[in-house]
Design a protein around this motif. Sequence first.
Motif, PDB file in Angstrom:
ATOM      1  N   VAL A 209      77.432  59.775  20.964  1.00  0.00           N
ATOM      2  CA  VAL A 209      77.838  58.471  20.323  1.00  0.00           C
ATOM      3  C   VAL A 209      76.582  58.280  19.467  1.00  0.00           C
ATOM      4  O   VAL A 209      76.869  57.582  18.239  1.00  0.00           O
ATOM      5  CB  VAL A 209      78.143  57.520  21.446  1.00  0.00           C
ATOM      6  N   PHE A 210      75.401  58.623  19.518  1.00  0.00           N
ATOM      7  CA  PHE A 210      74.335  58.064  18.845  1.00  0.00           C
ATOM      8  C   PHE A 210      74.559  58.633  17.477  1.00  0.00           C
ATOM      9  O   PHE A 210      74.284  58.248  16.508  1.00  0.00           O
ATOM     10  CB  PHE A 210      73.116  58.426  19.753  1.00  0.00           C
ATOM     11  N   ILE A 211      74.760  60.056  17.696  1.00  0.00           N
ATOM     12  CA  ILE A 211      74.958  60.893  16.257  1.00  0.00           C
ATOM     13  C   ILE A 211      76.193  60.489  15.745  1.00  0.00           C
ATOM     14  O   ILE A 211      76.095  59.915  14.189  1.00  0.00           O
ATOM     15  CB  ILE A 211      75.217  62.322  16.601  1.00  0.00           C
ATOM     16  N   TYR A 212      77.144  59.972  16.169  1.00  0.00           N
ATOM     17  CA  TYR A 212      78.371  59.467  15.364  1.00  0.00           C
ATOM     18  C   TYR A 212      78.120  58.156  14.802  1.00  0.00           C
ATOM     19  O   TYR A 212      78.367  57.753  13.657  1.00  0.00           O
ATOM     20  CB  TYR A 212      79.502  59.320  16.366  1.00  0.00           C
ATOM     21  N   GLY A 213      77.345  57.375  15.532  1.00  0.00           N
ATOM     22  CA  GLY A 213      77.092  55.814  15.001  1.00  0.00           C
ATOM     23  C   GLY A 213      76.328  56.157  13.459  1.00  0.00           C
ATOM     24  O   GLY A 213      76.508  55.473  12.612  1.00  0.00           O
ATOM     25  N   LEU A 214      75.181  57.011  13.553  1.00  0.00           N
ATOM     26  CA  LEU A 214      74.400  57.291  12.436  1.00  0.00           C
ATOM     27  C   LEU A 214      75.207  57.683  11.299  1.00  0.00           C
ATOM     28  O   LEU A 214      75.220  57.631  10.321  1.00  0.00           O
ATOM     29  CB  LEU A 214      73.194  58.125  12.967  1.00  0.00           C
ATOM     30  N   PHE A 215      75.935  58.864  11.795  1.00  0.00           N
ATOM     31  CA  PHE A 215      76.860  59.466  10.730  1.00  0.00           C
ATOM     32  C   PHE A 215      77.998  58.573  10.118  1.00  0.00           C
ATOM     33  O   PHE A 215      78.006  58.814   9.040  1.00  0.00           O
ATOM     34  CB  PHE A 215      77.438  60.821  11.293  1.00  0.00           C
ATOM     35  N   GLY A 216      78.595  57.776  10.909  1.00  0.00           N
ATOM     36  CA  GLY A 216      79.529  56.962  10.405  1.00  0.00           C
ATOM     37  C   GLY A 216      78.986  55.821   9.496  1.00  0.00           C
ATOM     38  O   GLY A 216      79.910  55.383   8.522  1.00  0.00           O
TER      39      GLY A 216
END
Length: 341
Positions: free
Chosen positions: A138-145
């Motif tokens: 979720v942390f990676i997705y938040g940064l990526f999105g």
Amino acid sequence: MLTRFLLRRILTSAVQMFALTLAVFFLVRLLPADPVSRLVGMNASPEAYAQAQRSLGLDQPVFTQLLNYLGLGSKSGLLQGDLGVSWLTNTPVVQEIGMSLPITLELLTYSFLVTLIVAVPIGVMSAANPGKLVDKAVFIYGLFGGSQPEFWWGLLFVLIFFSTLGVAPAPLGMIDPLMLPPPRVTGFYTLDALIAGDFAAFADILHHLMLPVLTMVFVLSGPVIKMVRQSMIQAHASDFVLYGTAIGLRRGTLTNYALRAAIAPTLTLVGILYGVMLGGAVLVENVFALGGIGQYAVRSVLAFDYPSIQGIVLVITAISLLIYLALDILYALIDPRVVYS
């Protein structure tokens, strides 16, 4: 107490609307631009310039213009529900906003509904397993999105789902150009299609909304997931959850209690994002040729169209204030202590 609470909020919103009306009226006239020259051209004769200035009402003192705009010095004005006539198209501003605003509202409403459906469960799962694989993903997705602007993701999704996979329609508006749009009743294409019983058009409109909604959800879900996660972690550490754990309440029951305490900050974020995206969705609207309020606003600003600019700002502000009022009501229902604050 609830009635007094709502009246206080409504009165505050009315004062804010009046102050913003005055601010927008004077600020647009302080812009370093000459709308008369924009309309008649830089090489117009003094007589043509003066005639255009009179037709726009800009030859009058600014306070007389304000009284006319408010409807205090004429039979039509803001108090009568008249936002004026566009200097660019000679069409009533109310009519033009009525054509473009529902498109943006439809896009944003579906986008935020899908965002909440996706983001709340993911945020809850992330908070329940801090530091685990789901939380890290979720942390990676938040940064990526959120690392690229929404128009870039829109173009990328068009490339993938339309050009490469062929599962999405071309970005040519709300409905296939070869299909007749449903008769206009509400301005919302999907609702109008359902009212008309045209299920083929309804399915086609949803198909055309697929990529714009996906683009918005991909960008918006990141901050919403983070807010839900952080609020849930704080709620799990609160005294009432610790007490419930001590007396042996089931984990699902504790999660429901924690979610009720954590939902208020999430609703605040969603309300703020909705108000921001009313005017900020213009890039997504441009990518998919939707023709919403954002595109109309950009056109009006570039043309120095004062009535349209003022009307757009006031309508978007009114919608934002209504959203905040609805949030206040939800807060009062979720936590009655808000009424006494």
